[in-house]
Each structure stands twice: as structure tokens, then as C-alpha cells.
Design an enzyme around this catalytic site. Structure first.
Site, PDB file in Angstrom:
ATOM      1  N   SER A  74       0.320   4.452   0.239  1.00 14.71           N
ATOM      2  CA  SER A  74      -0.769   3.485   0.008  1.00 14.71           C
ATOM      3  C   SER A  74      -2.025   4.029  -0.653  1.00 14.71           C
ATOM      4  O   SER A  74      -2.907   3.251  -0.993  1.00 14.71           O
ATOM      5  CB  SER A  74      -1.163   2.825   1.320  1.00 14.71           C
TER       6      SER A  74
ATOM      7  N   SER B  99      -1.150  -0.164  -0.250  1.00 17.38           N
ATOM      8  CA  SER B  99      -2.032  -1.152   0.329  1.00 17.38           C
ATOM      9  C   SER B  99      -3.504  -0.931   0.028  1.00 17.38           C
ATOM     10  O   SER B  99      -4.297  -1.848   0.185  1.00 17.38           O
ATOM     11  CB  SER B  99      -1.831  -1.189   1.849  1.00 17.38           C
TER      12      SER B  99
ATOM     13  N   LYS C 116     -11.930   1.570   2.426  1.00 14.55           N
ATOM     14  CA  LYS C 116     -10.840   0.636   2.729  1.00 14.55           C
ATOM     15  C   LYS C 116     -11.145  -0.045   4.061  1.00 14.55           C
ATOM     16  O   LYS C 116     -11.510   0.631   5.034  1.00 14.55           O
ATOM     17  CB  LYS C 116      -9.525   1.417   2.806  1.00 14.55           C
TER      18      LYS C 116
END
Ligand code: GLN
Length: 444
Positions: free
Chosen positions: A126, A102, A27
Site C-alpha cells: 500500500s 491503499s 494517511k
């Protein structure tokens, strides 16, 4: 996903190591030396990481090859990855839908088989929510179990790094690599790390699972509800005892989270001022103009909304009414879990109230977006661990959309949560399903 696979590193990989030569996508809020770290924000444009986060050092030590930075909602604020200032990430199961957020890029990359696994971060859901919407496994460790050193901070009392993978065993293998104490993170727990992969394979006899009554709310998609009920039956048939439990302060979780997370974010994001990293406004008149315009031009709408909210709840005159009250209710929420875990070993719920929604469907209404995390947020407030794993499909507009089952566990009880999840997974075929190959995917 951005970044080429480093084939040279793969050639040199020591395959005797537990993750030897295995590609893990990262990420883009976790620092990987020499690579951009945009956090999905214009404010970090041009920034390159000068060091490896602890989790990256640990992955490398286990033989894995961190590659590709995956898309996310700007600074991890969102539930659909649509708040990214970079690109749009689509759900591999239906390209007209969101992958969740996210960590949507990490979830989509794993679902589309572009990586063995990925790292995400979970502040209010997330990792688990995008895992649910994209049909993969997502694991949020206990707060402090995995070092946050090198993770760009959103809300420091809630943030935690964890894996997204295709199977529970793969999540256990990544956990083996990344968990453990780190002197560089003052909230890191100095506790021994069990071999999570080695303890998989136990059956569920004697395991007590709690169904929180407050989580079976109206508004849950009926197909999703049916899938969760079927999963509960399945767990029961594997030997687990199912017990009705109550988490009485559940209703306050979303409100408490959006006070505390925004307060912490408003402080953490003060460092982005155009002086130290990334984007800088052109031709500033003076220092204040530099700060003001860099932030005005660099941050997106949702981030600005959070900074304003966070600054407000911390401001004198409102601090007691909002921030302090929220801290107190956070403790009540934590206590709910302590009480529940006296009766049961783990809790079961849906991960998300709905399957993947359409791109654009919730962007106009932030509150609707915030409600996407209604079942995941309390775990962060309480600091406990949790997993989301595939447990079925909903049929919508002729497409199959994955459904996620969430299991929540006591602090530092990762091994048991992975064992329960593994037993369920191995007794079903949901984890074997892959998204349809879609030619249009190549064009977008
Ligand atoms: N969706 C939640 C938010 O927008 C949680 C995000 C996260 O866990 N990073 O804050």
C-alpha cells in the site's frame, strides 16, 4: 486531502531542524492528536484522535508539520483507494484513473505537489503500489523498523509505516525522522538507526542485483516490461552486476497473504463495536443488536468480505487447512528471500504488473484487484524492506502514465536500498517529471 495547513505552526517552525517547517501529509489511518481519524470508514465517523502516533511525535520533533489527512481504501484494504467511504481520489496524471492504494491519497497529494511528502502504511504493497501508479517514491521499511504505535491495525504481523516523496533523498530524510525503537510497539526493533541521507551518493560498483525469474510473468504490460528492462540496463551501466535468481514460492504469495491478512484483520477489527469509538447504530434493541447493526451499517463491502474470510480461515475445523498451512508457506516464502540474499544485495522487479487502471475497471472483481499487489505482497510476508521509484512512462489513450521500479532489500538494509535507488534516480530524469496541470482537477 482534508484539513487546513496550520500556517501558525509553520511561522513558528524551527528551520534549523532537519525537516523544519516542512509539510507532511498523513494517511488517515495514523492518529494525529485532535484530528479526525476515519480510516476511510464510516465506522470511525465522528472519532477524533486523543494522542499522536509515535511517527507523528517524531516528525514534529524533526520540525515537520503533519497536516492534511489523506484518503485511503477503507481500513487500508484495497489497491485503488476506491474502497474509501469518504471520497474518490483520482490519479493526477490522468483523472480518469486510480492513484493506486491503499495509500492513494498520500501518493496523489505528493504527485500533485500538495505536500513535500506523506506518510503511508504498507501491509501488502500500500505504499509502493500507489507510489508506482502515481509516479512518486514510496518506501516500505523493514517490519519493526518504524513504530506502529498509533497506526490503526489492519494485519499486525505485516503493517509498516513509511514515506511517499518526490525523491529518494526526501524519503531518506523522513526515514531519519521516523525510524527507531519505540517501547510502545512490542514489535519495534531495538537497533541503531543510520543517517540514511548522509550515506546517499555512493556508486554501484560491486553491488549485486538479483532479477527474480518468477517476477517476469505473462500479463505484465509490454510497455512496463520494456521500462524495467531499460532500468536494469541502466543499473548495470552504473556498475551493478545483474544476477538471475529464483524465488520458487512466489506463486503462493497472494493466496497466503489473503489468508493471513484477513485472519489478523478479523481479530483487529473486533474492537469496532459501536461502544468504544466512532459510529453507533441508532436505537439498538439490545447489546447484540448494537454490535450487529453498528458493524453492518459502519463497515463497507470489502471490509465485510475480509472479516468473513478471516473468521472462516480461523474457525475450528478450517484453522489447520488454511491458517496454519498459510503460516508454513509464509516461512517458505521468507526462506526464498534469505536464500536469494545470499547471492545478491537487492532484488529488482516491477512494482505493479500494470500502470494506473481506470476508475471502476476492477471494482466488480475483487480477485483482479488483489492481483494488483502480486509483486509487493511477498516483501511484507518476509518482513523485508523495499522501495518503488519512477522508471519511465507508458502511453495509454494519449496520456503518459508513470511506471514504478521496485527494489527489495534485506531486513534492516534500508540504507543500502536507498543508496541504490538514489544512484539510479540521479542518473535519470524520471523523478523530475510532474503531472500535467489540469483545470478539471480543481473542480473534482
Ligand atoms: N492491496 C492489499 C490489500 O488490499 C494491500 C493493502 C495494504 O498494503 N494496506 O490488502
Amino acid at each position: 486531502m482534508d484539513g487546513k495547513f496550520p500556517a501558525k505552526e509553520a511561522e513558528k517552525a524551527n528551520v534549523d531542524l532537519p525537516l523544519g517547517g516542512v509539510p507532511v501529509a498523513i494517511k488517515d489511518i495514523i492518529n494525529v492528536m485532535g484530528q479526525p481519524c476515519t480510516c476511510g470508514s464510516k465506522i470511525l465517523r465522528g472519532y477524533r484522535s486523543t494522542y499522536d502516533a509515535t511517527v507523528i511525535q517524531k516528525l514534529r520533533a524533526a520540525g515537520a508539520i503533519p497536516f492534511g489527512k489523506t484518503n485511503l481504501d477503507e481500513l487500508a484494504m484495497g489497491s485503488s483507494t476506491e474502497n474509501s467511504a469518504m471520497k474518490l481520489t483520482r490519479n493526477p496524471w490522468d483523472l480518469s484513473r486510480v492513484p493506486g492504494g491503499s495509500s492513494g491519497g498520500s501518493a496523489a497529494a505528493v504527485a500533485a505537489n500538495a505536500a513535500f511528502g506523506a506518510l503511508g502504511s504498507d501491509t501488502g504493497g500500500s505504499i509502493r503500489q500507489p507510489a508506482a501508479l502515481s509516479g512518486v517514491v514510496g518506501f516500505k521499511p523493514t517490519y519493526g523498523r518504524v513504530s506502529r504505535f498509533g497506526l490503526v491495525a489492519f494485519a499486525s504481523s505485516l503493517d509498516q509505516i513509511g514515506p511517499l516523496t518526490k525523491t529518494v533523498r526526501d524519503a531518506a530524510l523522513i526515514m531519519n525522522a521516523i525510524a527507531g525503537h519505540d517501547a510502545q510497539d512490542s514489535t519495534s526493533l531495538n537497533e541503531p538507526v543510520p543517517d540514511y541521507a548522509a550515506t546517499l551518493g555512493t556508486d554501484l560498483r560491486g553491488v549485486r542485483l538479483g532479477l527474480p525469474r518468477e517476477y517476469m510473468i505473462e500479463g505484465i504490460d509490454p510497455q512496463l516490461k520494456a521500462a524495467i528492462s531499460a532500468a536494469v540496463k541502466q543499473l548495470n551501466s552504473l556498475g551493478a552486476e545483474i544476477i538471475d535468481v529464483s524465488l520458487p514460492h512466489t506463486d503462493y504469495a497472494v493466496a497466503v497473504y489473503y489468508i493471513l491478512a484477513t485472519a489478523e484483520a478479523s481479530a483487529n477489527l473486533a474492537r469496532f463495536d459501536g461502544v468504544r469509538y466512532g459510529y453507533r447504530a441508532e436505537n439498538p434493541r439490545d447489546m447484540l443488536d448494537l454490535y450487529g447493526r453498528t458493524r453492518e451499517e459502519g463497515f463497507g463491502q470489502e471490509v465485510k468480505r475480509r472479516i468473513i474470510l478471516g473468521t472462516y480461515v480461523l474457525s475450528s475445523g478450517y484453522y489447520d487447512a488454511y491458517y496454519l498451512s498459510a503460516q508454513k508457506v509464509r516461512e517458505l516464502i521468507r526462506q526464498d528471500f534469505v536464500n536469494a540474499f545470499e547471492k545478491v544485495d537487492a532484488l529488482i522487479s516491477p512494482t505493479s504488473p500494470v500502470p494506473a487502471f481506470k476508475l471502476g475497471e476492477r471494482t466488480a472483481d475483487p480477485l483482479q484487484m488483489y492481483l494488483a499487489d502480486i509483486f509487493t505482497i511477498a516483501a511484507n510476508l518476509a518482513g523485508i524492506c523495499g522501495i518503488s521509484m519512477p522508471c519511465g512512462f507508458a502511453e495509454m489513450d494519449g496520456q503518459r502514465l508513470p511506471i514504478g521500479l521496485q527494489l527489495l532489500g534485506k531486513p534492516l538494509d534500508e540504507a543500502r536500498i536507498l543508496q541504490i535507488a538514489h544512484a539510479y534516480e540521479q542518473s535519470t530524469d524520471w523523478h523530475k517529471a510532474r503531472p500535467p496541470v489540469d483545470e478539471t482537477a480543481k473542480k473534482t
